[in-house]
Write a protein that holds these residues in place. Structure first.
Motif, PDB file in Angstrom:
ATOM      1  N   THR A   1       0.843  -1.191   0.000  1.00 25.29           N
ATOM      2  CA  THR A   1       0.000   0.000   0.000  1.00 25.29           C
ATOM      3  C   THR A   1       0.881   1.244   0.000  1.00 25.29           C
ATOM      4  O   THR A   1       2.108   1.168   0.154  1.00 25.29           O
ATOM      5  CB  THR A   1      -0.892   0.054   1.257  1.00 25.29           C
ATOM      6  N   LYS A   2       0.244   2.377  -0.138  1.00 23.40           N
ATOM      7  CA  LYS A   2       0.964   3.657  -0.065  1.00 23.40           C
ATOM      8  C   LYS A   2       1.639   3.806   1.298  1.00 23.40           C
ATOM      9  O   LYS A   2       2.749   4.347   1.405  1.00 23.40           O
ATOM     10  CB  LYS A   2      -0.008   4.802  -0.305  1.00 23.40           C
ATOM     11  N   TYR A   3       1.002   3.317   2.346  1.00 24.71           N
ATOM     12  CA  TYR A   3       1.564   3.396   3.692  1.00 24.71           C
ATOM     13  C   TYR A   3       2.750   2.461   3.850  1.00 24.71           C
ATOM     14  O   TYR A   3       3.735   2.796   4.517  1.00 24.71           O
ATOM     15  CB  TYR A   3       0.484   3.044   4.719  1.00 24.71           C
ATOM     16  N   SER A   4       2.662   1.268   3.264  1.00 27.56           N
ATOM     17  CA  SER A   4       3.724   0.267   3.374  1.00 27.56           C
ATOM     18  C   SER A   4       3.949  -0.386   2.010  1.00 27.56           C
ATOM     19  O   SER A   4       3.393  -1.456   1.724  1.00 27.56           O
ATOM     20  CB  SER A   4       3.349  -0.794   4.415  1.00 27.56           C
ATOM     21  N   PRO A   5       4.760   0.254   1.154  1.00 26.58           N
ATOM     22  CA  PRO A   5       5.023  -0.317  -0.177  1.00 26.58           C
ATOM     23  C   PRO A   5       5.597  -1.737  -0.116  1.00 26.58           C
ATOM     24  O   PRO A   5       5.396  -2.529  -1.041  1.00 26.58           O
ATOM     25  CB  PRO A   5       6.029   0.660  -0.779  1.00 26.58           C
ATOM     26  N   SER A   6       6.269  -2.065   0.993  1.00 28.63           N
ATOM     27  CA  SER A   6       6.853  -3.397   1.135  1.00 28.63           C
ATOM     28  C   SER A   6       5.835  -4.448   1.554  1.00 28.63           C
ATOM     29  O   SER A   6       6.130  -5.650   1.562  1.00 28.63           O
ATOM     30  CB  SER A   6       7.986  -3.358   2.169  1.00 28.63           C
ATOM     31  N   GLY A   7       4.623  -4.006   1.926  1.00 26.43           N
ATOM     32  CA  GLY A   7       3.600  -4.946   2.353  1.00 26.43           C
ATOM     33  C   GLY A   7       3.894  -5.621   3.673  1.00 26.43           C
ATOM     34  O   GLY A   7       3.484  -6.764   3.901  1.00 26.43           O
ATOM     35  N   THR A   8       4.575  -4.926   4.566  1.00 25.95           N
ATOM     36  CA  THR A   8       4.961  -5.512   5.855  1.00 25.95           C
ATOM     37  C   THR A   8       4.297  -4.834   7.051  1.00 25.95           C
ATOM     38  O   THR A   8       4.436  -5.315   8.174  1.00 25.95           O
ATOM     39  CB  THR A   8       6.481  -5.443   6.038  1.00 25.95           C
ATOM     40  N   GLU A   9       3.577  -3.744   6.820  1.00 30.89           N
ATOM     41  CA  GLU A   9       2.931  -3.024   7.919  1.00 30.89           C
ATOM     42  C   GLU A   9       1.552  -2.523   7.495  1.00 30.89           C
ATOM     43  O   GLU A   9       1.242  -2.423   6.308  1.00 30.89           O
ATOM     44  CB  GLU A   9       3.799  -1.849   8.390  1.00 30.89           C
TER      45      GLU A   9
END
Length: 675
Positions: free
Chosen positions: A254-262
């Motif tokens: 997501t925009k908040y967590s591009p890495s998909g970890t948070e």
């Protein structure tokens, strides 16, 4: 949605729409095939000795095998004759049961006292802002107060992590499922020129989540320990980590967590779970309705879960400030890549969230190995040294499924922790009409599962994709459609598993020979694990009015009930059953207000123990280790209220605003609850 300068009208039913259109068999068809016959399951059970501190009898079920594969407002009292109990030892159900009834108070048996405790808005952290009965508390203040709509609850003794059983001081940890807009705000929610006032949204987000409350009994009275470092609020905006197979998946970016970890926050936390290593698991149940996706084509991980296409349940995406923390509830595609918008934000919800109450600085972690669906809660089998961890969870929506997780690594008390929930296999249940059942793996490495997916024309990229689409994977495996699987509990000595199936009025065929096809009153199922991920099952109780029969047990005026929901077996072996009736079933039906009953798992003797106030749900129950203090949660009293016109004034009385609260139940002679 109507755009007007007046209160906002929202759908606050709290239930997901039907989204399972697979051809899998319904549980109704299995029940009909078996003709509700009383099987030999659990027959021949005997009562065995329990812990020395009680010295009483306990239920034992006909096999010795364990599950290895695995503040104010006092109550009024009402008494009535209870159902007979010729086989059960006196100590198991030693109280006189209540008659069904209504009223705006807590009713408990003679010899017991119930006291309201830590209601919504109780000051907890920060500047300890007091609760404002006129509804004027701000969003910032709500973040420092106990949340609304108390649900799953556990008491953790302060010395639990060193094997202690302190019953005078501990951490009370509870979920806050949702809120009533017409009670939360002074004049109800509003929508002005297409926008929600930001502080209203802030306050609504802050009512959700979990409260960790340090409590201590002093001079016989339980109090909140003010200023304790353990006091904590976790809300719909608290930063969280994603762990397990879905961590780092492209579908979690997501925009908040591009890495998909948070991600941020946990929502619609209903039931809960307590791990063998004394951490708390909060379930994310009816979370899909908080989001909106207006794309012409919605991905399967949205459509199969019922993410709406017009607006979110509370229109948080329309917060006036346009802050990112609220914009994220719009999951429509807006950028060229997932890290430029929140198309994947709903994928970061629908999990079990692990919280360590004893480490207030720790980040909550979403355990993706346990699957993504409408979790009602999670219940653990007794942990066995050197063997895998086993836990169960129900998907609380019409025609959804029951799941089991088995860890890849073995449990060792000295090193046990949340890492055990990051790797393992998730299974879904198929109940056969023979009284047998099978756990079906949802595993990308299982050739049988992969073959079924291919035959259905479905492709999963990896195990993360399987778990993000847990419901679809279960459809493919041919799991049995159930009537809203809710809370579960495992007998602490025998390992037998019990689950409530709250109701399903949508069953199709109904005639004199098939009176349960329109299952408005629900039932309770139980099973015993066998080898090779199989099990034996039977129906423990059918909910219903006087005369409803389950084999050799018939309900009477002393114990009839409907819509079983909350469930817990205490260390003595007493099965506590809580109800969640709604609408006319509660307001005008024969069952009175929602309630909590106690049952003997061997004899099926049932007695009504507690009745809640008007328009409430009775949900969540736990005790101190000595079994002398019981904590029961009362959710949404007065849920038919409109601004300024409250249908309940519990627990404050008078003309006060209704507030969800915990009830502390004690026996007047200082004895063990239920004896």
């Amino acid at each position: 949605m109507v755009d007007k300068n007046s209160p906002l009208v929202v759908d606050n039913s709290g239930e997901e729409p039907l989204s399972n259109f697979s051809e899998n068999r319904t549980f109704a068809s299995v029940l009909e095939a078996r003709q509700l016959q009383r099987r030999s399951f659990l027959k021949g059970s005997v009562h065995t000795a329990v812990a020395a501190f009680i010295g009483a009898g306990l239920v034992a079920c006909g096999s010795s095998s364990s599950n290895k594969n695995s503040s104010s407002s006092s109550s009024s009292s009402v008494s009535s004759s209870s159902s007979s109990s010729s086989a059960a030892p006196e100590v198991l159900l030693g109280f006189t049961g209540l008659a069904a009834g209504r009223g705006d108070s807590i009713q408990v048996p003679a010899g017991y006292t119930a006291t309201a405790f830590v209601p919504w808005g109780t000051p907890l952290t920060g500047s300890l802002p007091p609760f404002a009965d006129n509804g004027s508390n701000t969003g910032i203040e709500q973040e420092q107060q106990v949340g609304s709509h108390h649900d799953g609850i556990f008491f953790l003794a302060m010395d639990a992590n060193v094997g202690g059983n302190n019953s005078e001081e501990g951490l009370l940890v509870m979920n806050h499922e949702y809120f009533d807009p017409d009670v939360l705000h002074a004049n109800g929610p509003s929508l002005v020129n297409g926008k929600r006032p930001t502080d209203e949204v802030h306050k609504e987000v802050a009512t959700h989540g979990v409260s960790v409350i340090h409590i201590k009994r002093t001079s016989g009275e339980w109090r909140v320990v003010e200023g304790s470092v353990f006091n904590r609020r976790i809300t719909g905006a608290t930063p969280m980590e994603i762990r397990g197979p879905a961590m780092g998946s492209a579908k979690m970016a997501t925009k908040y967590s591009p890495s998909g970890t948070e991600t941020r926050g946990t929502l619609n936390n209903c039931g809960s779970g307590l791990t063998p290593w004394n951490t708390y698991l909060a379930a994310e149940e009816n979370w899909a309705g908080y989001f909106v996706n207006k794309d012409t084509t919605r991905p399967r991980e949205h459509a199969r879960y019922g993410v709406p296409s017009s607006n979110g349940r509370y229109s948080w995406e329309h917060a006036e400030s346009g802050e990112d923390v609220y914009v994220r509830f719009d999951a429509s595609t807006k950028g060229d890549h997932a890290h430029q918008d929140y198309r994947n934000e709903p994928n970061t919800f629908g999990w079990m969230v692990e919280i360590d109450p004893f480490r207030p600085e720790s980040k909550p972690q979403k355990r993706t190995s346990l699957g993504r669906f409408g979790h009602e809660g999670v219940v653990f089998a007794p942990a066995v040294e050197g063997e895998p961890v086993v836990c169960y969870s129900g998907d609380d929506a019409t025609y959804e499924y029951i799941y089991k997780f088995v860890s890849a690594d073995n449990y060792h008390a000295a090193t046990a922790g949340g890492h055990l929930l990051n790797h393992g296999v998730l299974y879904v249940a198929r109940f056969d009409e023979t009284g047998k059942g099978e756990w079906l793996p949802l595993d990308i490495n299982d050739s049988g599962f992969v073959a079924k997916a291919a035959a259905a024309g479905v492709t999963f990229a990896d195990q993360a994709d399987v778990l993000i689409n847990t419901r679809l994977a279960a459809d493919i495996q041919g799991a049995t459609k159930m009537d809203r699987p809710e809370w579960g509990t495992v007998h602490p000595q025998t390992g037998e598993v019990y689950f409530t199936l709250t109701n399903n009025s949508g069953r199709s065929t109904t005639d004199a020979a098939n009176p349960r096809t329109n299952n408005t009153t629900g039932h309770i199922i139980r099973w015993r694990e066998q080898a090779d991920h199989t099990f034996e099952w039977d129906i423990f109780l059918l909910g219903g009015d006087v005369g409803t029969s389950t084999g050799d047990v018939t309900l009477t005026e002393a114990n009839h009930f409907a819509s079983p929901d909350g469930l817990w077996i205490d260390p003595r072996g007493v099965l506590w059953i809580q109800t969640d009736m709604s609408g006319s079933q509660q307001n005008a039906g024969p069952f009175g207000n929602n309630q909590m009953l106690a049952a003997d798992p061997v004899t099926k003797e049932v007695r009504r123990f507690l009745i809640g106030p008007m328009d409430c749900e009775v949900t969540g129950v736990h005790t101190t280790p000595d079994l002398k203090t019981m904590f029961v949660n009362i959710q949404h009293p007065g849920d038919r209220s409109t601004p300024g016109n409250f249908t309940s004034h519990w627990p404050g009385g008078g003309t006060s605003r209704p507030r969800s609260a915990t009830v502390i139940v004690t026996k007047n002679d200082g004895g063990i609850i239920g004896t």
